[in-house]
Design an enzyme around this catalytic site. Structure first.
Site, mmCIF file in Angstrom:
data_model
loop_
_atom_site.group_PDB
_atom_site.id
_atom_site.type_symbol
_atom_site.label_atom_id
_atom_site.label_comp_id
_atom_site.label_asym_id
_atom_site.label_seq_id
_atom_site.Cartn_x
_atom_site.Cartn_y
_atom_site.Cartn_z
ATOM 1 N N GLY A 132 0.859 -1.181 0.000
ATOM 2 C CA GLY A 132 0.000 0.000 0.000
ATOM 3 C C GLY A 132 0.884 1.215 0.000
ATOM 4 O O GLY A 132 1.493 1.555 -1.018
ATOM 5 N N ARG A 244 -0.884 13.681 -8.556
ATOM 6 C CA ARG A 244 -1.288 14.417 -7.348
ATOM 7 C C ARG A 244 -1.761 15.829 -7.665
ATOM 8 O O ARG A 244 -2.577 16.387 -6.939
ATOM 9 C CB ARG A 244 -0.125 14.448 -6.356
ATOM 10 C CG ARG A 244 0.032 13.100 -5.682
ATOM 11 C CD ARG A 244 1.345 12.934 -4.979
ATOM 12 N NE ARG A 244 1.469 11.525 -4.598
ATOM 13 C CZ ARG A 244 2.618 10.922 -4.302
ATOM 14 N NH1 ARG A 244 3.753 11.612 -4.336
ATOM 15 N NH2 ARG A 244 2.629 9.650 -3.981
ATOM 16 N N ARG A 269 -32.704 28.919 3.303
ATOM 17 C CA ARG A 269 -33.234 28.383 4.552
ATOM 18 C C ARG A 269 -33.398 29.479 5.601
ATOM 19 O O ARG A 269 -32.463 30.225 5.864
ATOM 20 C CB ARG A 269 -32.268 27.302 5.060
ATOM 21 C CG ARG A 269 -32.560 26.787 6.441
ATOM 22 C CD ARG A 269 -33.687 25.814 6.432
ATOM 23 N NE ARG A 269 -33.790 25.121 7.709
ATOM 24 C CZ ARG A 269 -34.833 24.383 8.044
ATOM 25 N NH1 ARG A 269 -35.839 24.234 7.208
ATOM 26 N NH2 ARG A 269 -34.862 23.765 9.204
ATOM 27 N N GLN A 337 -22.931 20.447 7.863
ATOM 28 C CA GLN A 337 -23.265 21.159 9.099
ATOM 29 C C GLN A 337 -24.233 22.305 8.815
ATOM 30 O O GLN A 337 -25.206 22.503 9.533
ATOM 31 C CB GLN A 337 -21.967 21.687 9.748
ATOM 32 C CG GLN A 337 -22.124 22.007 11.221
ATOM 33 C CD GLN A 337 -22.468 20.758 12.029
ATOM 34 O OE1 GLN A 337 -22.143 19.633 11.646
ATOM 35 N NE2 GLN A 337 -23.172 20.947 13.138
ATOM 36 N N GLY A 340 -27.635 21.157 8.274
ATOM 37 C CA GLY A 340 -28.293 20.511 9.416
ATOM 38 C C GLY A 340 -28.741 19.116 9.022
ATOM 39 O O GLY A 340 -28.083 18.438 8.228
ATOM 40 N N GLU A 364 -3.539 7.603 -4.519
ATOM 41 C CA GLU A 364 -2.340 8.273 -5.045
ATOM 42 C C GLU A 364 -1.437 8.774 -3.909
ATOM 43 O O GLU A 364 -0.862 9.842 -3.957
ATOM 44 C CB GLU A 364 -2.720 9.404 -6.016
ATOM 45 C CG GLU A 364 -3.582 8.843 -7.154
ATOM 46 C CD GLU A 364 -3.654 9.738 -8.363
ATOM 47 O OE1 GLU A 364 -2.646 10.406 -8.667
ATOM 48 O OE2 GLU A 364 -4.704 9.749 -9.019
ATOM 49 N N THR A 366 -1.454 8.218 0.546
ATOM 50 C CA THR A 366 -2.260 8.720 1.659
ATOM 51 C C THR A 366 -1.677 10.043 2.154
ATOM 52 O O THR A 366 -0.557 10.415 1.805
ATOM 53 C CB THR A 366 -2.243 7.727 2.835
ATOM 54 O OG1 THR A 366 -0.870 7.566 3.225
ATOM 55 C CG2 THR A 366 -2.836 6.379 2.448
#
Lengths: 381, 400, 263
Positions: A132, A244, A269, A337, A340, A364, A366
């Site tokens: 990995g 990347r 909203r 967030q 909601g 590509e 971590t």
């Protein structure tokens, strides 16, 4: 020395990609995600627009555009559907690039035009169950058998794995030489001994196909090697460095989608008698989100500029990828967030952006690998 | 005042050179040109026998434009009868003619249209000029253009009105160009300016976001196309008398080269809110796609289209085609009936071009209720069916 | 077939906002776009060219130098060559003066088979330039065209959709048509299209002098119409409020509608 203005050509490209993304991709993105379906139709449409061969030189059927232009296209497509951004990123950064850079003339002629036109799809096989982040620990082997290379082993988590017509893979031609014993090959679908294993069930980018590649005494022609034996690790690292930059652009795209959805929702909203956007706590959140997106874009464009101007860009690409991928998760998190409870349900797109963003910190290289890369450049460790 | 020489009319006679006190006119290749010495005094204008020298004054029509008198309207026909817009133009033309103290003439052009002439008189025309010719059977641009331009050249009206229909909008620009005069498209307001006597032509501009008033000070006739459904016809008066004249038009061979092969009546229509004259629109208060059926029924009764607010579209109650405001369309209907729409700013901006707004809402405080010409406080589910029935009854009565 | 497509760069009037306080137009930040129906005209031209075995599609516009962006976009769609009429002398043109300049440019271009315009521009909504251009060039026209096709006898068969009817016309060429948005779906430029629009395709700018057209026939000077005044309709005041039983309120509403001639 510095110019942040896109050329009129890049402006037009950006505008046309945005239109394509909004009218062709966006309407089906949620459904493809829900069904976890790779759309061949959409892939062909991407190819027709020339988005699968952006960086491929015109003599091989591509558009011959530079990395900065490539970033514009990736960002706009990823904004509509992160998975289509993956398809593009794969075709350009991970498959076309190593072939263009390291392939023989015959290989370039055989694969690049087909890749650019969408006639053939490719995939890039590096990751293995035991390789990995430590990608040099390749257990797949390629043995010289006179007129052929004989490949054994397996590759996992391979984007496009189940749909690709050929694979660029890394395998060890000399296990004792470790990193210096790795080589890069092209394996065509249909070659006896090459099969596709399990198809993964994923959290995000579900409209992208991710599968296992299995090689059992798979014999491929001698000429299907990129560069020379022993160059494989160099090819893999070089390919990922460029890839990347594209991840930075994907991050910008996904984050922008989340940010724009949040802005729209915050304006519509009403709570406590006011639109959400009129609450400073929400407005500041949105300001921070925008700031982080712009920061990523600057890092990404700088890395692209360095690459286009043939300067060393690996550190900057790692920074763009690291910052961008973590940024996309944060921005998508805040978008939920702001929504909601509505952000948590599938009636609104932000939960998809949140799930899609998460892969950016993993593939590509971590985030941990990116920090290693950056540290090695800036600290010499 | 500014002086211009029309090079197409100039024959190079040099008469104007002698008339100019400033030596400001040169003859180049047998055409007169103004040089930098010109102070635009206008002394040359009358010296030209070919009317090639034009002066433009900012303050109203010049004397020679006064040769043009009267108001003319193009009497569009459809399926052997008068188009509705023809009666509307007569109503509006009548008022303009009165303001100018001149006659109102209708230009009736087509094949076998003679019988309609008397009807034009009944709706307000003092005079009808008829061009009746088999080559005018079925609308084709070139022969109609030839006919209308010839009649206007003979009649010399100061104002010509044409309906802004598919035919009018095809024909009017071509005629205006042939006459080398101005044309204002799709007017919703026409008036005579006090003092100058100019035609003030008012129309929506910039995508219906603003209104513009256009004038045509130095060319005649002043031409306008007029949006159908805006002007009101006069009541029919069969006692009215008017003169009916028939004229012959000499068509050219080139006028007849386009072949009209067929006319197909279309059934089934697409939604185009931007063109709709009546829109019945629903919002969150409609409550669901079933609720839109009552709105559609009202729209059908009125001969209008169904619109929707963003909330209703986003709820999936109706297609996006129907959305008004924000990501939808700006509309400019004559009548807009908002049912269960609260009236977000974007929605109000989208309907700013509407002539008359009716709002039906349970909440008297909703923003739409403040923007409406008539605001009905009540439940749309009760009000809309009653209104549809009333409209049907009124239509039936009018039809009798 | 050689086809000329006159196009216009317009402000995206769908993006225009009205200031809720002052009721005035907010023009700031409104993007410039290719007039939407002109894109359909370009699509129609490209399709026709493809169906009739080649030729050239020339896009033509009149406007400030920035209108280049609009022309490049249509080159990216596939047009072969672009010409911009740009000169201060063209400024302030009404539809007649605009058509006059376009006609002069088309005469300068030379041989052509067809001119395709969009039905109308979203900023002016006049639909006048097409027919006026056809008149200047003395060629037949068909407006509101939803479909067309070149026939074996060389005639152009067009379907003209107006007010619930479709007229089928046969036009001798050269001719001018104006196209409806229902006619097609404009293609989105490909990446290569965008690149070749800037790097390969001919792009020319012509001034009034290049056209040799008298200055008094173009621009403000050549415009018979003048704008006397532009205004935003005043914000609506509070209208009549009706409350009570639906039968009553509807009756009151019907009276008003009747009075206004709305039913």
């Amino acid at each position: 020395m510095i110019d942040f203005k896109l050329t009129p050509e890049q402006e037009l490209i950006r505008k046309t990609v945005a239109e394509f993304a909004a009218t062709v991709i966006a309407p089906v993105a949620a459904e493809l995600d829900e069904k976890q379906e790779f759309s061949m139709e959409l892939t062909r449409a991407l190819a027709r627009q020339g988005y699968l061969g952006i960086i491929i030189p015109p003599e091989y059927g591509g558009a011959g555009a530079n990395t900065l232009t490539y970033c514009q296209v990736i960002e706009e497509v990823s904004k509509a559907c992160a998975a289509q951004g993956v398809t593009m990123s794969l075709s350009n950064s991970l498959v076309a690039y190593p072939i263009m850079t390291y392939g023989s003339e015959e290989i370039k002629r055989k694969y690049l035009p087909a890749l650019a036109s969408g006639e053939k799809l490719g995939c890039f096989g590096l990751t293995e169950p035991n390789a990995g982040s430590d990608s040099s620990n390749q257990e797949t082997t390629a043995v010289d058998d006179g007129d052929a290379w004989v490949i054994n082993g397996s590759k996992i988590f391979i984007s496009n794995g189940g749909v690709a017509d050929f694979a660029v893979i890394i395998a060890s031609t000399n296990r004792a030489a470790k990193i210096r014993g790795l080589s890069a090959f092209i394996v065509d679908k249909g070659t006896p001994g090459f099969s596709v294993g399990v198809k993964e069930n994923k959290l995000g980018i579900r409209a992208s196909n991710t599968a296992e590649l299995v090689f059992q005494n798979c014999r491929i022609p001698k000429e299907n090697i990129l560069a020379t034996p022993g160059r494989g690790f160099r090819i893999a690292m070089d390919t990922l460095d460029g890839g990347r930059i594209g991840v930075g652009a994907q991050a910008c795209g996904i984050a922008r989608a989340a940010y724009e959805a949040a802005c729209k929702y915050a304006k519509e909203r009403k709570q406590f008698g006011s639109a959400l956007i009129d609450f400073q706590g929400i407005a500041h959140k949105l300001a921070d989100m925008r700031l982080e997106i712009e920061t990523t874009r600057l890092l990404t464009w700088k890395a692209a500029w360095l690459k286009d101007n043939k300067k060393r860009f690996a550190k900057d690409a790692a920074m763009a990828k690291l910052y961008g991928s973590e940024m996309a998760t944060r921005v998508a998190h805040q978008a939920i967030q702001i929504h909601g409870g509505y952000g948590f349900i599938k009636d609104y797109p932000v939960e998809r952006y949140y799930r899609d963003a998460r892969i950016l910190e993993l593939y590509e290289g971590t985030s941990e690998v990116q920090r290693m890369v950056i540290a090695s450049y800036v600290l010499g460790v | 005042m500014a002086i211009f020489i029309d090079q197409q009319l100039c024959v190079g006679c040099a008469a104007c050179l002698k008339a100019c006190p400033y030596d400001a006119i040169d003859l180049v290749d047998r055409k007169a040109f103004l040089n930098d010495s010109c102070v635009h005094c206008g002394a040359c204008v009358d010296s030209c026998k070919f009317k090639a020298i034009l002066s433009r004054a900012g303050d109203g029509p010049r004397k020679d434009l006064a040769d043009y008198r009267g108001v003319g309207v193009f009497a569009e026909t459809r399926h052997g009868g008068l188009a509705k817009v023809a009666r509307e133009l007569l109503g509006c033309g009548r008022a303009l003619a009165q303001a100018r103290g001149v006659n109102l003439t209708a230009y009736l052009i087509g094949h076998e249209v003679q019988p309609l002439a008397q009807e034009l008189v009944a709706y307000g025309a003092d005079q009808v000029v008829v061009v009746d010719d088999p080559r005018l059977a079925g609308y084709r641009t070139a022969p109609y253009c030839r006919a209308l331009a010839s009649v206007i050249q003979q009649q010399k009206p100061e104002i010509v009105l044409i309906g802004a229909t598919g035919i009018g909008r095809d024909l009017a620009p071509r005629v205006a160009n042939r006459l080398k005069t101005g044309l204002t498209a799709d007017c919703t307001g026409l008036a005579i300016e006090e003092g100058t006597g100019l035609l003030l032509q008012t129309r929506p501009a910039f995508g219906g976001n603003v209104m513009a008033t256009i004038v045509c000070p130095n060319h005649r006739p002043q031409m306008a196309t007029v949006r159908p459904g805006v002007m009101k016809p006069l009541p029919r008066d069969d006692q009215r008398r008017g003169t009916i004249t028939t004229v012959k038009v000499a068509f050219k061979e080139t006028d007849l080269k386009v072949i009209l092969r067929d006319v197909i009546r279309q059934t089934g229509k697409k939604v185009d809110l931007s063109e709709a004259t009546i829109i019945v629109s629903g919002g969150r208060g409609v409550g669901g796609s079933k609720g839109f059926e009552a709105l559609r029924d009202l729209a059908d009764a009125l001969g209008g289209e169904v619109g929707a607010s963003r909330a209703a579209v986003d709820s999936g109650w109706i297609d996006h085609d129907h959305q008004v405001g924000q990501t939808g369309k700006s509309v400019s209907p004559r009548l807009y009936i908002a049912c269960g729409i609260s009236g977000a700013i974007q929605h109000l901006a989208g309907i700013a071009g509407a002539d008359f707004i009716v709002a039906i809402n349970r909440d008297p405080q909703a923003p739409i209720m403040k923007a409406a010409d008539v605001a009905i406080v009540g439940d749309l589910h009760q009000v809309v069916p009653v209104l549809a029935a009333e409209v049907r009854r009124a239509r039936q009565e009018a039809g009798r | 077939m050689n086809i000329i497509v006159p196009i216009k760069q317009v402000p995206d009037t769908n993006d225009v906002r009205i200031d809720p306080e002052t009721g005035t137009l907010i023009r700031e930040g409104v993007p410039s776009i290719v007039n939407p129906e002109d894109r359909h005209a370009v699509e129609m031209a490209l399709t026709l060219k493809e169906q009739n075995g080649g030729g050239r599609v020339i896009v033509l516009s009149m406007g400030p130098p920035q209108a280049e962006a609009a022309l490049r976009e249509t080159l990216a769609m596939g047009a072969d060559e672009a010409i911009l009429l740009s000169d201060r002398a063209f400024a302030g043109a009404d539809t007649l003066a605009t058509a006059c300049a376009l006609a002069a440019a088309i005469r300068k271009i030379g041989a052509y088979d067809l001119i395709i315009c969009g039905r109308q521009a979203i900023d002016g909504d006049t639909a006048q330039v097409g027919p006026q251009l056809a008149e200047f060039l003395q060629i037949p026209q068909a407006t509101y065209v939803q479909a067309l096709q070149r026939e074996s006898d060389g005639l152009l068969r067009v379907e003209r959709a107006v007010e619930g009817e479709v007229q089928i016309l046969a036009l001798p060429l050269p001719a001018l048509v104006t196209c409806l948005k229902e006619a097609n779906h404009p293609r989105i430029p490909t990446l290569k299209g965008c690149i070749s629009a800037f790097r390969e395709k001919p792009y020319r700018v012509w001034s009034a002098a290049d056209l040799g057209v008298p200055l008094e026939q173009i621009g403000l000077k050549g415009s018979p119409t003048q704008v006397r005044r532009t205004f935003t309709p005043p914000p609506r005041g509070q209208g009549t409020v009706l409350t009570g039983d639906p039968a009553q309120t509807v009756r009151a509403l019907m009276d008003t509608l009747r009075e206004k001639g709305l039913v």
